[in-house]
Design an enzyme around this catalytic site. Sequence first.
Site, PDB file in Angstrom:
ATOM      1  N   HIS A  47       1.188  88.908  63.004  1.00 16.38           N
ATOM      2  CA  HIS A  47       0.415  88.973  61.764  1.00 16.38           C
ATOM      3  C   HIS A  47       0.908  90.091  60.851  1.00 16.38           C
ATOM      4  O   HIS A  47       0.972  89.920  59.637  1.00 16.38           O
ATOM      5  CB  HIS A  47      -1.072  89.157  62.082  1.00 16.38           C
ATOM      6  CG  HIS A  47      -1.698  87.919  62.645  1.00 16.38           C
ATOM      7  ND1 HIS A  47      -2.358  86.998  61.876  1.00 16.38           N
ATOM      8  CD2 HIS A  47      -1.749  87.443  63.920  1.00 16.38           C
ATOM      9  CE1 HIS A  47      -2.787  86.006  62.632  1.00 16.38           C
ATOM     10  NE2 HIS A  47      -2.440  86.255  63.876  1.00 16.38           N
ATOM     11  N   ILE A  48       1.228  91.250  61.424  1.00 13.16           N
ATOM     12  CA  ILE A  48       1.726  92.356  60.602  1.00 13.16           C
ATOM     13  C   ILE A  48       3.157  92.088  60.169  1.00 13.16           C
ATOM     14  O   ILE A  48       3.500  92.195  58.983  1.00 13.16           O
ATOM     15  CB  ILE A  48       1.624  93.685  61.365  1.00 13.16           C
ATOM     16  CG1 ILE A  48       0.165  94.034  61.655  1.00 13.16           C
ATOM     17  CG2 ILE A  48       2.286  94.811  60.566  1.00 13.16           C
ATOM     18  CD1 ILE A  48      -0.016  95.240  62.552  1.00 13.16           C
TER      19      ILE A  48
ATOM     20  N   SER B   9       3.551 100.704  65.787  1.00 12.90           N
ATOM     21  CA  SER B   9       2.991  99.803  66.802  1.00 12.90           C
ATOM     22  C   SER B   9       2.297 100.591  67.902  1.00 12.90           C
ATOM     23  O   SER B   9       1.080 100.781  67.865  1.00 12.90           O
ATOM     24  CB  SER B   9       4.096  98.911  67.383  1.00 12.90           C
ATOM     25  OG  SER B   9       5.169  99.686  67.892  1.00 12.90           O
TER      26      SER B   9
ATOM     27  N   GLU C  67      -1.771 111.506  71.857  1.00 10.62           N
ATOM     28  CA  GLU C  67      -2.428 111.756  70.576  1.00 10.62           C
ATOM     29  C   GLU C  67      -3.667 112.612  70.797  1.00 10.62           C
ATOM     30  O   GLU C  67      -4.431 112.372  71.740  1.00 10.62           O
ATOM     31  CB  GLU C  67      -2.799 110.439  69.895  1.00 10.62           C
ATOM     32  CG  GLU C  67      -1.579 109.581  69.575  1.00 10.62           C
ATOM     33  CD  GLU C  67      -1.938 108.296  68.847  1.00 10.62           C
ATOM     34  OE1 GLU C  67      -3.145 108.022  68.683  1.00 10.62           O
ATOM     35  OE2 GLU C  67      -1.012 107.562  68.435  1.00 10.62           O
TER      36      GLU C  67
ATOM     37  N   HIS D 240      -1.633 108.214  63.192  1.00 10.48           N
ATOM     38  CA  HIS D 240      -2.156 106.899  63.602  1.00 10.48           C
ATOM     39  C   HIS D 240      -3.134 106.354  62.554  1.00 10.48           C
ATOM     40  O   HIS D 240      -4.281 106.008  62.865  1.00 10.48           O
ATOM     41  CB  HIS D 240      -2.842 106.988  64.963  1.00 10.48           C
ATOM     42  CG  HIS D 240      -2.882 105.673  65.690  1.00 10.48           C
ATOM     43  ND1 HIS D 240      -2.927 105.585  67.046  1.00 10.48           N
ATOM     44  CD2 HIS D 240      -2.900 104.392  65.238  1.00 10.48           C
ATOM     45  CE1 HIS D 240      -2.972 104.308  67.420  1.00 10.48           C
ATOM     46  NE2 HIS D 240      -2.959 103.568  66.332  1.00 10.48           N
TER      47      HIS D 240
ATOM     48  N   GLY E  36      -2.282 103.721  60.391  1.00 11.72           N
ATOM     49  CA  GLY E  36      -1.820 102.436  59.881  1.00 11.72           C
ATOM     50  C   GLY E  36      -2.938 101.518  59.432  1.00 11.72           C
ATOM     51  O   GLY E  36      -2.847 100.861  58.396  1.00 11.72           O
ATOM     52  N   GLY E  37      -4.010 101.458  60.197  1.00 10.86           N
ATOM     53  CA  GLY E  37      -5.141 100.594  59.848  1.00 10.86           C
ATOM     54  C   GLY E  37      -6.305 101.346  59.247  1.00 10.86           C
ATOM     55  O   GLY E  37      -7.399 100.785  59.131  1.00 10.86           O
TER      56      GLY E  37
END
Length: 499
Positions: free
Chosen positions: A247-248, A325, A355, A378, A380-381
Amino acid sequence: MSFAPSSPPSVSQQQHIPSTPSTARVMPTNVMNTPTTAPQGSAPNGAPAASSGVAPSTTSTANAPNTPGTEIRGRERQGSFGGSTRAKVLKPFNTANIKILLLENVNETAVRALRDQGYQVETHAKALAEDVLIEKIKDVHCVGIRSKTKLTKKILDAAEKLGVIGCFCIGTNQVDLEHAASKGIAVFNSPFSNSRSVAELVIAEIVLLSRQLGDRNNEMHQGIWSKVSANCFEIRGKTLGIVGYGHIGSQLSVLAESMGMRVYFHDVVPLMPLGTSKQVGSLNELLEISDFVTLHVPETEDTKNMIGENELNKMKQGSFLINASRGTIVQIPALAKALRSGHIGGAAVDVFLKEPAANGKFFESELIGCPNTLLTPHIGGSTEEAQSMIGVEVSQALIKFINNGTSIGAVNFPEVDLRAIRDEENSIRLCYTHANVPGVLLRITNILADHNVDKQFSDSKGKIAYLMADISDVTPEQIQDIYRRVSETPTNIVTRVLY
């Protein structure tokens, strides 16, 4: 017991007997054993109707089941089927008794959706320490997390009533999925809702890297004026190599082509390309032809350390690497070496092997100080749009599982659903999670042989299997008998009866 099942109708109001012993964790702490009539407008188990604003069930309460205290299982509104046939609202419990724990600042869209069901929802802005979480999780039926909370075997074993987990993110590697499944706990995530946000971040990073804007920005903040054009490029006409065309990756290919890039991709399965993008036969081929390589693969045994020194050496001199990812995909020491030597012209990394659990000055990496290297925490979303969509998607999956038994979209659990149950007073839905061994369906068929089974569906995943069956024309006594016999089967993990 986990996600304790709804009890069938009971013998007399407020008269409890101990549950039937079983090798599996199936029965509520107390179950009444003969049918009774609940007062009109009252909640199950004789409790007052919830004052949470949840509309009462539209079906008759004449034979409403009694449920003990905080035990749960089922309610769902679905569309009508067959013209005038109305869908039955399943509600065998007092929704105000359902306890949900949401951690890490889960989006308000999810909080509202769950509270609108009448559930008790407790929220926390951050992840909880392990000892605090173990204490909190003992009494909840559902927990919602993001990426920082780790639901280990130790924590799951402390969750006596937990039946479903919502990961308000893409990844689920923070949950012991196999152990959760063994306890009948379904896990849901949101694999697609933040795809656009991640794709847009990667596009931005491609531009930033090609113009060395990260370094120029740092220099300006130090008062250094460094106007240069050497090794700065337009992205038009450059080749983008996408590893993982899901999807990405597929959305990214469309955005990149619109900016004049040539797009190639590598995936483990043949896929239909979008636009003029082309699939190549191997990872090595992709690395050798790409000016920019971007990674969009899940964390699996096959993808761990996918990009190391050997793969970096195959990339073009001065090319760029982007990882949005998982932190296990790239070997960071090898990347740092390639950046400092100049073989790799720049990198953007949004995910890391380790992290920090909280915001603050805790981050350490060999990539710190590398030239033309963009490091992001982190994110990205992490857009308002993505988090809102994730909140909607995951909360609806949780509601459907709690209220209706639907497990479609679960990552560790057989995916089972049935169309809406008929709006009839004496109809029930049986939801049976059991060990995936031979002979179970025969045993269940024998139990249901004398009843009208309108429809049923069963599926398995690994060691776990899940069956749903809608049964009509059953009396309270028969419901009690079905529930008892099914929950006492030696393969039982969790049994629910939804009314």
